[in-house]
Design a protein around this motif. Structure first.
Motif, PDB file in Angstrom:
ATOM      1  N   GLY A 154      -6.434   6.951   6.770  1.00  0.00           N
ATOM      2  CA  GLY A 154      -5.522   7.122   5.634  1.00  0.00           C
ATOM      3  C   GLY A 154      -6.310   7.126   4.353  1.00  0.00           C
ATOM      4  N   SER A 155      -5.967   8.029   3.425  1.00  0.00           N
ATOM      5  CA  SER A 155      -6.762   8.189   2.210  1.00  0.00           C
ATOM      6  C   SER A 155      -6.768   6.921   1.367  1.00  0.00           C
ATOM      7  N   ALA A 156      -5.651   6.218   1.291  1.00  0.00           N
ATOM      8  CA  ALA A 156      -5.623   4.997   0.481  1.00  0.00           C
ATOM      9  C   ALA A 156      -6.500   3.927   1.089  1.00  0.00           C
ATOM     10  N   ALA A 157      -6.465   3.823   2.431  1.00  0.00           N
ATOM     11  CA  ALA A 157      -7.324   2.839   3.096  1.00  0.00           C
ATOM     12  C   ALA A 157      -8.786   3.166   2.873  1.00  0.00           C
ATOM     13  N   GLY A 158      -9.143   4.454   2.950  1.00  0.00           N
ATOM     14  CA  GLY A 158     -10.533   4.831   2.730  1.00  0.00           C
ATOM     15  C   GLY A 158     -10.995   4.556   1.312  1.00  0.00           C
ATOM     16  N   MET A 159     -10.062   4.639   0.356  1.00  0.00           N
ATOM     17  CA  MET A 159     -10.432   4.389  -1.032  1.00  0.00           C
ATOM     18  C   MET A 159     -10.663   2.904  -1.286  1.00  0.00           C
ATOM     19  N   LEU A 160      -9.740   2.083  -0.795  1.00  0.00           N
ATOM     20  CA  LEU A 160      -9.826   0.654  -1.093  1.00  0.00           C
ATOM     21  C   LEU A 160     -10.954  -0.015  -0.329  1.00  0.00           C
ATOM     22  N   SER A 161     -10.895   0.104   1.004  1.00  0.00           N
ATOM     23  CA  SER A 161     -11.808  -0.666   1.849  1.00  0.00           C
ATOM     24  C   SER A 161     -13.167   0.002   1.896  1.00  0.00           C
ATOM     25  N   GLY A 162     -14.088  -0.503   1.114  1.00  0.00           N
ATOM     26  CA  GLY A 162     -15.446  -0.007   1.150  1.00  0.00           C
ATOM     27  C   GLY A 162     -15.891   0.652  -0.130  1.00  0.00           C
ATOM     28  N   VAL A 163     -14.970   1.247  -0.895  1.00  0.00           N
ATOM     29  CA  VAL A 163     -15.356   1.928  -2.123  1.00  0.00           C
ATOM     30  C   VAL A 163     -15.204   1.001  -3.323  1.00  0.00           C
ATOM     31  N   PHE A 164     -13.991   0.484  -3.539  1.00  0.00           N
ATOM     32  CA  PHE A 164     -13.771  -0.419  -4.663  1.00  0.00           C
ATOM     33  C   PHE A 164     -13.799  -1.881  -4.246  1.00  0.00           C
ATOM     34  N   THR A 178      -2.400   2.640  -5.253  1.00  0.00           N
ATOM     35  CA  THR A 178      -3.775   2.144  -5.299  1.00  0.00           C
ATOM     36  C   THR A 178      -4.023   1.289  -6.532  1.00  0.00           C
ATOM     37  N   LEU A 179      -3.505   1.703  -7.673  1.00  0.00           N
ATOM     38  CA  LEU A 179      -3.672   0.900  -8.885  1.00  0.00           C
ATOM     39  C   LEU A 179      -3.006  -0.460  -8.742  1.00  0.00           C
ATOM     40  N   ILE A 180      -1.857  -0.499  -8.077  1.00  0.00           N
ATOM     41  CA  ILE A 180      -1.179  -1.787  -7.849  1.00  0.00           C
ATOM     42  C   ILE A 180      -2.058  -2.709  -7.024  1.00  0.00           C
ATOM     43  N   PHE A 181      -2.653  -2.185  -5.965  1.00  0.00           N
ATOM     44  CA  PHE A 181      -3.464  -3.029  -5.084  1.00  0.00           C
ATOM     45  C   PHE A 181      -4.804  -3.395  -5.722  1.00  0.00           C
ATOM     46  N   LEU A 182      -5.295  -2.567  -6.637  1.00  0.00           N
ATOM     47  CA  LEU A 182      -6.535  -2.920  -7.320  1.00  0.00           C
ATOM     48  C   LEU A 182      -6.339  -4.009  -8.366  1.00  0.00           C
ATOM     49  N   LEU A 183      -5.101  -4.213  -8.784  1.00  0.00           N
ATOM     50  CA  LEU A 183      -4.806  -5.253  -9.771  1.00  0.00           C
ATOM     51  C   LEU A 183      -4.569  -6.614  -9.122  1.00  0.00           C
ATOM     52  N   ILE A 184      -4.674  -6.673  -7.802  1.00  0.00           N
ATOM     53  CA  ILE A 184      -4.470  -7.947  -7.103  1.00  0.00           C
ATOM     54  C   ILE A 184      -5.570  -8.926  -7.494  1.00  0.00           C
TER      55      ILE A 184
END
Length: 414
Positions: free
Chosen positions: A252-262, A307-313
């Motif tokens: 999933g694109s969101a999973a690929g962005m969060l886990s490992g990139v940011f 993604t922005l919501i989860f990055l603000l955690i």
């Protein structure tokens, strides 16, 4: 015995050589970037354009960008041409506006132009090779660095990226301004999306081949493409740069962005990214229905919002470590950065504990009015001599401090 050792040594050398060759073309191709800096502007611009095409998938690799461009030509040459034009115009506009040259060189001012160019061709009702479409393509691509810079001024307060928000704003602006009945730039008629699936659809009618093809098609949809061959080429480009990004792009694109990139890749951040992917699926369903009421495409609004919501955690768990935006790279490099950071923290902690032991020595030195050397250069001791001869009728004292084996004499008067 000697022959077997010699063969094993040759095999190890061959494997090491292959790994070095693969390292030249994988990751962010840093050596290629340094080589490009020594050449003409044309070669630099080509490097920046292909890096911009790849940055849509969070990949900073010109060879991956070249492969993705080939996949776009495989889907539709007209779409690929518009995408390259949008990347070029957006990058040149960023240079003219005086944006950060390092960000330009890694393609961060090109990927929104790529999506603007491709999706404007996708939504055009005139079909392929309608050359007048290049005019709004150039204009909207020129605005990409303007919106990127403006949004960055706000997002930087929370150390957040702008993602594809400029693309979303500009494409929706163009579609809303032209519509389906425009004389020169008509758009495809987007109907209200009341049913995401046909009423007679069921799990029984779903075939395994459709499930397998949905993976490359889903990856290709990031660029607006529905060909599984294009998606397969994009996955190959991701695999070349980062196997971790390629794996998560499949999940999933969101999973690929969060886990490992940011986030540094751990099982906790991997789980968090999977939850984000599920949340993004719900967001896609909701946003596409709302946007279709206004005859507008959903674009990548669901991805950006979720993604922005989860990055603000915020979390006190050390394993959930969001990297500073200035050091974000591909997942393998992020893990190396994290290990180096942990090692430096251990060294700093040991230095602080050593400094506490030497605090009494510094206090004594301050009482005597002495300047205390740092603990790395203080290799001797100080002592006071008694029975000194008076100087100018006053009694005095001598102090010798031995630093790096060289005595330094300090004389004072009482």
């Amino acid at each position: 015995m000697d022959n077997s050792n010699q063969l094993s040594h040759e095999e190890a050398s061959a494997r090491s050589f292959l790994l070095r060759v693969f390292g030249l073309f994988s990751g962010d191709m840093r050596l290629c970037g340094e080589w490009v800096k020594r050449h003409t502007v044309v070669i630099q611009l080509l490097d920046w354009i292909f890096r911009g095409v790849a940055q849509v998938m969070f990949v900073n690799n010109p060879l991956s960008g070249l492969l993705i461009t080939a996949g776009l030509f495989l889907q539709n040459p007209w779409w690929a041409l518009n995408g390259l034009l949008g990347t070029f115009v957006s990058t040149v506009s960023a240079i003219i506006l005086g944006q950060n040259r390092e960000a330009i060189s890694v393609g961060l001012y090109g990927y929104n132009g790529t999506l603007v160019g491709v999706l404007m061709a996708v939504f055009s009702a005139k079909g392929s090779w309608y050359w007048w479409l290049l005019l709004p393509n150039v204009f909207m691509s020129m605005l990409c660095p303007v919106l990127s810079s403006a949004l960055s001024s706000v997002a930087s307060k929370w150390d957040l990226p702008v993602f594809t928000l400029p693309f979303n704003i500009l494409v929706c602006l163009h579609v809303a301004a032209t519509g389906a009945n425009h004389s020169y730039f008509p758009e495809v008629d987007i109907q209200p999306n009341n049913h995401l699936h046909p009423p007679n659809d069921s799990i029984k009618s779903l075939k395994i081949s459709q499930l397998l093809l949905s993976v490359p098609v889903g990856v290709g949809q990031v660029y607006g493409c529905d060909s599984p061959w294009t998606g397969g080429v994009i996955l190959l480009a991701l695999l070349l740069s980062s196997p971790t990004i390629c794996l998560h792009a499949i999940l999933g694109s969101a999973a690929g962005m969060l886990s490992g990139v940011f986030y540094v890749l751990t099982w906790q951040t991997h789980l968090l990214a999977l939850i984000c992917a599920l949340f993004c699926a719900y967001m896609t369903s909701a946003v596409s229905k709302v946007m279709s009421v206004f005859a507008l495409p959903a674009c990548t609004w669901p991805f950006c919002l979720s993604t922005l919501i989860f990055l603000l955690i915020s979390s006190e768990i050390p394993a959930i470590c969001r990297l500073p935006l200035s050091v974000v790279s591909y997942p393998e490099e992020n893990r190396r950065y994290r290990r180096q950071l942990e090692a430096s923290e251990e060294v700093q902690h040991s230095q602080q504990s050593g400094g506490q032991d030497e605090a009494p020595l510094k206090k004594n030195g301050e009482r005597k009015g002495l300047s205390v050397p740092c603990r790395d250069c203080l290799l001797g001791s100080a002592f006071k001599n008694s029975g000194n001869k008076p100087q100018n009728g006053k009694r005095g004292w001598n102090i010798r401090v031995i630093i790096d084996g060289d005595p330094i004499a300090v004389r004072g008067a009482n």
